[in-house]
Design an enzyme around this catalytic site. Sequence first.
Site, mmCIF file in Angstrom:
data_model
loop_
_atom_site.group_PDB
_atom_site.id
_atom_site.type_symbol
_atom_site.label_atom_id
_atom_site.label_comp_id
_atom_site.label_asym_id
_atom_site.label_seq_id
_atom_site.Cartn_x
_atom_site.Cartn_y
_atom_site.Cartn_z
ATOM 1 N N CYS A 131 0.820 -1.222 0.000
ATOM 2 C CA CYS A 131 0.000 0.000 0.000
ATOM 3 C C CYS A 131 0.852 1.269 0.000
ATOM 4 O O CYS A 131 0.341 2.361 -0.276
ATOM 5 C CB CYS A 131 -0.928 0.017 1.209
ATOM 6 S SG CYS A 131 -2.046 -1.371 1.256
ATOM 7 N N HIS A 271 -3.377 7.108 3.470
ATOM 8 C CA HIS A 271 -3.758 5.853 2.826
ATOM 9 C C HIS A 271 -5.192 5.514 3.240
ATOM 10 O O HIS A 271 -5.538 5.573 4.423
ATOM 11 C CB HIS A 271 -2.782 4.756 3.273
ATOM 12 C CG HIS A 271 -3.156 3.392 2.794
ATOM 13 N ND1 HIS A 271 -3.601 3.166 1.515
ATOM 14 C CD2 HIS A 271 -3.164 2.186 3.420
ATOM 15 C CE1 HIS A 271 -3.863 1.874 1.375
ATOM 16 N NE2 HIS A 271 -3.611 1.266 2.519
ATOM 17 N N ASN A 301 -9.946 -0.004 0.280
ATOM 18 C CA ASN A 301 -8.484 0.057 0.231
ATOM 19 C C ASN A 301 -8.003 -0.445 -1.131
ATOM 20 O O ASN A 301 -8.140 -1.627 -1.430
ATOM 21 C CB ASN A 301 -7.924 -0.813 1.368
ATOM 22 C CG ASN A 301 -6.404 -0.804 1.424
ATOM 23 O OD1 ASN A 301 -5.744 -0.290 0.529
ATOM 24 N ND2 ASN A 301 -5.860 -1.394 2.482
HETATM 25 N N1 ACO Z 1 -18.189 -8.763 9.465
HETATM 26 C C1 ACO Z 1 -18.565 -9.096 10.704
HETATM 27 N N2 ACO Z 1 -17.691 -9.456 11.659
HETATM 28 C C2 ACO Z 1 -16.387 -9.457 11.335
HETATM 29 C C3 ACO Z 1 -15.933 -9.128 10.040
HETATM 30 C C4 ACO Z 1 -16.896 -8.769 9.098
HETATM 31 N N3 ACO Z 1 -16.572 -8.424 7.837
HETATM 32 N N4 ACO Z 1 -14.602 -9.225 10.033
HETATM 33 C C5 ACO Z 1 -14.211 -9.603 11.250
HETATM 34 N N5 ACO Z 1 -15.288 -9.758 12.041
HETATM 35 C C6 ACO Z 1 -15.340 -10.152 13.443
HETATM 36 C C7 ACO Z 1 -14.131 -10.935 13.848
HETATM 37 O O1 ACO Z 1 -14.306 -12.290 13.536
HETATM 38 C C8 ACO Z 1 -14.094 -10.692 15.355
HETATM 39 O O2 ACO Z 1 -14.991 -11.569 15.960
HETATM 40 P P1 ACO Z 1 -14.607 -12.285 17.368
HETATM 41 O O3 ACO Z 1 -14.413 -11.154 18.330
HETATM 42 O O4 ACO Z 1 -15.787 -13.130 17.631
HETATM 43 O O5 ACO Z 1 -13.342 -13.020 17.094
HETATM 44 C C9 ACO Z 1 -14.666 -9.286 15.495
HETATM 45 O O6 ACO Z 1 -15.331 -9.000 14.246
HETATM 46 C C10 ACO Z 1 -13.639 -8.209 15.765
HETATM 47 O O7 ACO Z 1 -12.496 -8.458 14.999
HETATM 48 P P2 ACO Z 1 -11.257 -7.476 15.049
HETATM 49 O O8 ACO Z 1 -10.176 -8.012 14.192
HETATM 50 O O9 ACO Z 1 -10.920 -7.117 16.447
HETATM 51 O O10 ACO Z 1 -11.886 -6.181 14.374
HETATM 52 P P3 ACO Z 1 -11.230 -4.760 14.260
HETATM 53 O O11 ACO Z 1 -12.039 -3.802 15.008
HETATM 54 O O12 ACO Z 1 -9.745 -4.787 14.513
HETATM 55 O O13 ACO Z 1 -11.426 -4.459 12.706
HETATM 56 C C11 ACO Z 1 -10.150 -4.550 10.645
HETATM 57 C C12 ACO Z 1 -10.868 -5.330 11.750
HETATM 58 C C13 ACO Z 1 -11.192 -3.694 9.950
HETATM 59 C C14 ACO Z 1 -9.538 -5.517 9.674
HETATM 60 C C15 ACO Z 1 -9.077 -3.636 11.266
HETATM 61 O O14 ACO Z 1 -8.305 -4.388 12.166
HETATM 62 C C16 ACO Z 1 -8.183 -2.983 10.246
HETATM 63 O O15 ACO Z 1 -8.589 -2.126 9.502
HETATM 64 N N6 ACO Z 1 -6.890 -3.344 10.255
HETATM 65 C C17 ACO Z 1 -5.918 -2.690 9.388
HETATM 66 C C18 ACO Z 1 -5.976 -3.113 7.962
HETATM 67 C C19 ACO Z 1 -5.019 -2.291 7.126
HETATM 68 O O16 ACO Z 1 -4.805 -1.115 7.361
HETATM 69 N N7 ACO Z 1 -4.376 -2.829 6.153
HETATM 70 C C20 ACO Z 1 -3.452 -1.974 5.388
HETATM 71 C C21 ACO Z 1 -2.494 -2.676 4.695
HETATM 72 S S1 ACO Z 1 -3.178 -3.753 3.514
HETATM 73 C C22 ACO Z 1 -1.914 -3.994 2.369
HETATM 74 O O17 ACO Z 1 -0.823 -3.591 2.498
HETATM 75 C C23 ACO Z 1 -2.268 -4.800 1.155
#
Ligand code: ACO
Length: 344
Positions: A131, A271, A301
């Site tokens: 990214c 980003h 993204n």
């Molecule tokens: N719908 C419903 N529930 C979901 C979903 C979904 N799409 N995805 C995950 N959950 C659930 C999980 O299973 C978890 O359930 P559990 O508590 O029963 O285990 C719960 O939601 C919370 O999961 P978390 O991982 O804690 O959710 P978080 O609030 O951290 O959000 C996210 C997840 C959106 C992925 C976030 O962590 C994020 O944005 N991370 C950064 C991603 C990023 O910036 N990437 C950039 C680089 S990508 C690249 O370089 C190609």
Amino acid sequence: MTPPPKKFKNPRLRPGFQGRSCSIAALGSYLPRRVLTNADLEKMVDTSNEWILTRTGIKERRIAAPEEHTSDLAAKAALLAMQRANLAPDQIDLIILATITPDMPFPSTACMVQKKIGAFRAAAFDIQAACSGFLFALEIGQHFIMAHTVDTVLVVGAEKLSTIVNWKDRNTCVLFGDGAGAAILRNCPGSHGLLTTCLGSDGNKSDLICMPAGGSKCPPSAHSLASGMHYLHMDGRETFKSAVNAMHMAARDALRRCDLDISQIKCVIPHQANRRIIDAVSERLGATPAQVFTNLEKYGNTSAASVAIALDEAVQLGRIHKGDLILLIVFGAGLTWAAAVIEW
Ligand code: ACO
């Protein structure tokens, strides 16, 4: 007469670099036509519009057609940038393309783009910083210009992430989209242009976001396919924390190099990965919501294309004018990160 106080410091203005500046002469972007909404995703995986919106800020994303490859998206963005710069294909000296979804592992997607836009005088190569790729490519391109090697560089960030996303994995499939953004870099006497770029990487965290199979470590096999190792894998929680820290530090360093305070920045373009990451970084930097440009609600993204598409859109919407100072901040797999200050 006392000279007017300096607005900012240009770190490039030192012996050897005097008199040669590099500016973005024009931008272009391209988003595929097909829209995939959160409601569509509700029918594909166990998720909800409410979860996606509150956790990420994304409402919809674009998906390229099967016959539309990364090089097609890139070429369309590049042609628009060339048209806006009034640039003929044979005026391009160099093409640098950032992507994690090349048409093929080799030859480079930049060479495919060269063919599609008819820039046959140009040298062309790909770079990969996930990214963060567009800012890494911008910095490489600007050095070619500053070093008097070439005069005109086409920098592109382009992705067809829909081909590496596991559409059965709700943890990742809701986050990504396809698209491309392009910039024409030129030596523009009298302008400051790209003032500085702070780049960083941390290979100790390479496991946080990766595509485990398809390379020399794990060549394609029946097992790698069956176990889904050709898809993008991500530890979202850890990535989130690393992203906020790295983006904040890089942005702070870039501002410090230019003797700038965040209040002097007209537009911050981060980003477009997650609304909560953007809010956390903005808060730490002391940037007001009015300063920060986002469009992730429409495109999700788009990795290397993300900040390029957002910059183009900000300019087209009249959010950036000549003389404005802009801060670009990116983060991605690697881990990699970067922040750049630009005088428009
Ligand atoms: N719908 C419903 N529930 C979901 C979903 C979904 N799409 N995805 C995950 N959950 C659930 C999980 O299973 C978890 O359930 P559990 O508590 O029963 O285990 C719960 O939601 C919370 O999961 P978390 O991982 O804690 O959710 P978080 O609030 O951290 O959000 C996210 C997840 C959106 C992925 C976030 O962590 C994020 O944005 N991370 C950064 C991603 C990023 O910036 N990437 C950039 C680089 S990508 C690249 O370089 C190609």
